[in-house]
Design an enzyme around this catalytic site. Structure first.
Site, PDB file in Angstrom:
ATOM      1  N   HIS A 212      33.836 -44.142  90.491  1.00 45.09           N
ATOM      2  CA  HIS A 212      34.661 -43.915  89.289  1.00 45.09           C
ATOM      3  C   HIS A 212      34.950 -42.440  89.006  1.00 45.09           C
ATOM      4  CE1 HIS A 212      30.665 -43.118  87.635  1.00 45.09           C
ATOM      5  NE2 HIS A 212      31.277 -42.429  86.685  1.00 45.09           N
TER       6      HIS A 212
HETATM    7  C1  UD1 Z   1      32.132 -40.955  81.581  1.00 44.63           C
HETATM    8  C2  UD1 Z   1      31.338 -39.679  81.867  1.00 44.63           C
HETATM    9  C3  UD1 Z   1      30.760 -39.745  83.270  1.00 44.63           C
HETATM   10  C4  UD1 Z   1      30.000 -41.022  83.505  1.00 44.63           C
HETATM   11  C5  UD1 Z   1      30.883 -42.204  83.167  1.00 44.63           C
HETATM   12  C6  UD1 Z   1      30.159 -43.510  83.334  1.00 44.63           C
HETATM   13  C7  UD1 Z   1      32.232 -37.668  80.787  1.00 44.63           C
HETATM   14  C8  UD1 Z   1      32.951 -36.401  81.037  1.00 44.63           C
HETATM   15  N1  UD1 Z   1      32.202 -38.517  81.821  1.00 44.63           N
HETATM   16  O1  UD1 Z   1      33.252 -40.979  82.466  1.00 44.63           O
HETATM   17  O2  UD1 Z   1      29.885 -38.649  83.446  1.00 44.63           O
HETATM   18  O3  UD1 Z   1      29.578 -41.087  84.850  1.00 44.63           O
HETATM   19  O4  UD1 Z   1      31.295 -42.074  81.804  1.00 44.63           O
HETATM   20  O5  UD1 Z   1      30.988 -44.586  83.089  1.00 44.63           O
HETATM   21  O6  UD1 Z   1      31.709 -37.858  79.720  1.00 44.63           O
HETATM   22  N2  UD1 Z   1      37.568 -46.696  79.400  1.00 44.63           N
HETATM   23  C9  UD1 Z   1      37.705 -48.010  79.039  1.00 44.63           C
HETATM   24  N3  UD1 Z   1      36.703 -48.566  78.299  1.00 44.63           N
HETATM   25  C10 UD1 Z   1      35.609 -47.885  77.908  1.00 44.63           C
HETATM   26  C11 UD1 Z   1      35.495 -46.537  78.265  1.00 44.63           C
HETATM   27  C12 UD1 Z   1      36.479 -45.949  79.019  1.00 44.63           C
HETATM   28  O7  UD1 Z   1      38.664 -48.675  79.373  1.00 44.63           O
HETATM   29  O8  UD1 Z   1      34.723 -48.464  77.249  1.00 44.63           O
HETATM   30  C13 UD1 Z   1      38.632 -46.084  80.238  1.00 44.63           C
HETATM   31  C14 UD1 Z   1      39.700 -45.397  79.424  1.00 44.63           C
HETATM   32  O9  UD1 Z   1      40.905 -45.566  80.090  1.00 44.63           O
HETATM   33  C15 UD1 Z   1      39.292 -43.950  79.508  1.00 44.63           C
HETATM   34  C16 UD1 Z   1      38.676 -43.857  80.895  1.00 44.63           C
HETATM   35  O10 UD1 Z   1      38.034 -45.122  81.085  1.00 44.63           O
HETATM   36  O11 UD1 Z   1      40.339 -43.077  79.321  1.00 44.63           O
HETATM   37  C17 UD1 Z   1      37.681 -42.763  81.056  1.00 44.63           C
HETATM   38  O12 UD1 Z   1      36.663 -42.847  80.061  1.00 44.63           O
HETATM   39  P1  UD1 Z   1      35.855 -41.525  79.638  1.00 44.63           P
HETATM   40  O13 UD1 Z   1      34.821 -41.864  78.638  1.00 44.63           O
HETATM   41  O14 UD1 Z   1      36.808 -40.435  79.303  1.00 44.63           O
HETATM   42  O15 UD1 Z   1      35.173 -41.062  80.985  1.00 44.63           O
HETATM   43  P2  UD1 Z   1      34.496 -41.897  82.165  1.00 44.63           P
HETATM   44  O16 UD1 Z   1      35.368 -41.807  83.364  1.00 44.63           O
HETATM   45  O17 UD1 Z   1      34.060 -43.239  81.719  1.00 44.63           O
END
Ligand code: UD1
Length: 367
Positions: A212
């Site tokens: 991811h």
């Molecule tokens: C975050 C952490 C990363 C961790 C990962 C585990 C940061 C910078 N990154 O990355 O270190 O390894 O979590 O999962 O904090 N989204 C959903 N549902 C959710 C959450 C996210 O659909 O419940 C989607 C959204 O499109 C969002 C994208 O995932 O924009 C990214 O989510 P985000 O929290 O920004 O970062 P992660 O890639 O999940």
């Protein structure tokens, strides 16, 4: 530990890898007979049931006292929103210690707010460094550790990194790995769920994949090469791949979803117990997750990390982890599966013993 008054602790979590870290710390503190008054804030960085609630349910984490419901956004927007919403909560409770875990945006944002208000912060999993500032987590680690007052580290390399950055020795405490506390406490429950059978694969015959990181999934060329590689792997062994929402979105955006599901078992994100169950029984794990590098080291399952670096070098020097590239993946996979068959057993890093959270409770009582 000479003092007898209770400590007010505010824990902050936000994203999936935080939940298995806070669970044992809160439990260890709750077991200290009124010595800690604890509150839990969820920033809402992760909000899908499968990315958040399932971990609270499976790990018996008390529901958060506050959910800031920040949701997704750019790094700046998400970090700023957490800071804005967290400040009044922190001022309202005024803890003796803010406790933050890991390296996600929520970790850094909460620490920044506390530092500006003069509230002491303890960072669990301090000192890890990938030395790659292209990773958002590396920025989060550097900022959090520069500001936190007590740096609770999992391994000697983390202490060394902090010393090199000029952190005084009295701020560093090597306590061990809290992820392993959770793993040791839940392994039997994970096994009982028989995840491989439910996902239709034979134990020790499949590859468990999680990917991811933005560096792997955000560019079309890189993700297309990963898809081609996974399809190649799937011709030799079944591949189980629970896709993070970000990964699934990118696969869809780049028109790669259909090709991938033709050969790979692409499933929804799994909870904690099934992830452990799938990892323990895999022939090999292929990942870019930090947590899985550690969990496979504890479980002695060969792990290939699809990244140019790792902030968890003990998983390589003392564990079952190896860094890999798409060009080398085929050969590395063969070698990993041979290691699995040979039954190679490695000792676990020191203090990865299930008692890190006890040492954290002791450390905070001693302040
Ligand atoms: C975050 C952490 C990363 C961790 C990962 C585990 C940061 C910078 N990154 O990355 O270190 O390894 O979590 O999962 O904090 N989204 C959903 N549902 C959710 C959450 C996210 O659909 O419940 C989607 C959204 O499109 C969002 C994208 O995932 O924009 C990214 O989510 P985000 O929290 O920004 O970062 P992660 O890639 O999940």
């Amino acid at each position: 530990m000479a003092q007898t008054s209770s400590r007010k602790i505010l824990h902050v979590v936000g994203a999936r890898p935080n939940f298995m870290k806070v669970a044992p710390v809160m439990r260890a503190m709750a077991a200290r007979d009124g010595r800690f008054e604890q509150r839990l804030v969820h920033t809402g960085q992760h909000y899908d049931e499968a990315m958040s609630q399932v971990f609270f349910d499976e790990l018996g984490i008390t529901p958060p006292d506050e959910n800031l419901e920040v949701g997704s956004g750019s790094h700046a927007a998400q970090t700023a929103e957490i800071m804005l919403r967290f400040e009044p909560v922190l001022l309202g409770f005024r803890p003796d210690w803010l406790v933050v875990v890991g390296d996600v945006n929520s970790t850094m944002a909460a620490t920044l707010v506390a530092a500006k208000l003069g509230i002491r912060t303890a960072h669990v999993e301090a000192g890890l460094r990938s030395f790659d500032r292209g990773m958002p987590e590396e920025i989060n680690r550097l900022v959090t550790d520069a500001l936190a007052d007590l740096l609770l580290t999992p391994s000697p390399d983390a202490d060394e990194n902090l010393r090199r950055e000029g952190v005084p020795a009295e701020r560093i405490r090597q306590v061990g790995n809290v992820m392993i506390d959770t793993l040791a406490a839940n392994l039997e429950r994970a096994r009982a769920r028989q995840a491989p059978r439910r996902f239709g694969v034979e134990p020790r015959c499949y590859v468990y994949v999680t990917l991811h990181r933005p560096s792997n999934v955000d560019e079309r060329d890189s993700l297309a090469a990963i898809v081609a590689c996974l399809l190649d792997v799937s011709r030799r062994a079944p591949v189980v791949f629970p896709a993070h929402p970000r990964t699934r979105q990118r696969l869809s955006d780049f028109g790669l979803l259909e090709a991938l599901v033709a050969g790979v078992k692409l499933v929804e994100p799994v909870g904690y117990l099934d992830s452990i169950g799938l990892a323990e029984a895999a022939a090999c794990v292929l990942t870019d997750s930090g947590g899985l590098q550690e969990e496979t080291t504890f479980l002695r399952v060969p792990c290939l990390t699809l990244r140019p670096n790792t902030e968890r070098p003990v998983t390589i020097s003392q564990g079952s982890n190896r860094l890999t590239t798409l060009a080398r993946l085929r050969a590395d996979l063969d070698e990993a599966m041979k290691r699995r068959e040979s039954g190679e057993v490695l000792p676990c890093p020191a203090l990865w013993d299930g008692k890190a959270s006890e040492r954290i409770a002791d450390a905070l009582l001693g302040t």
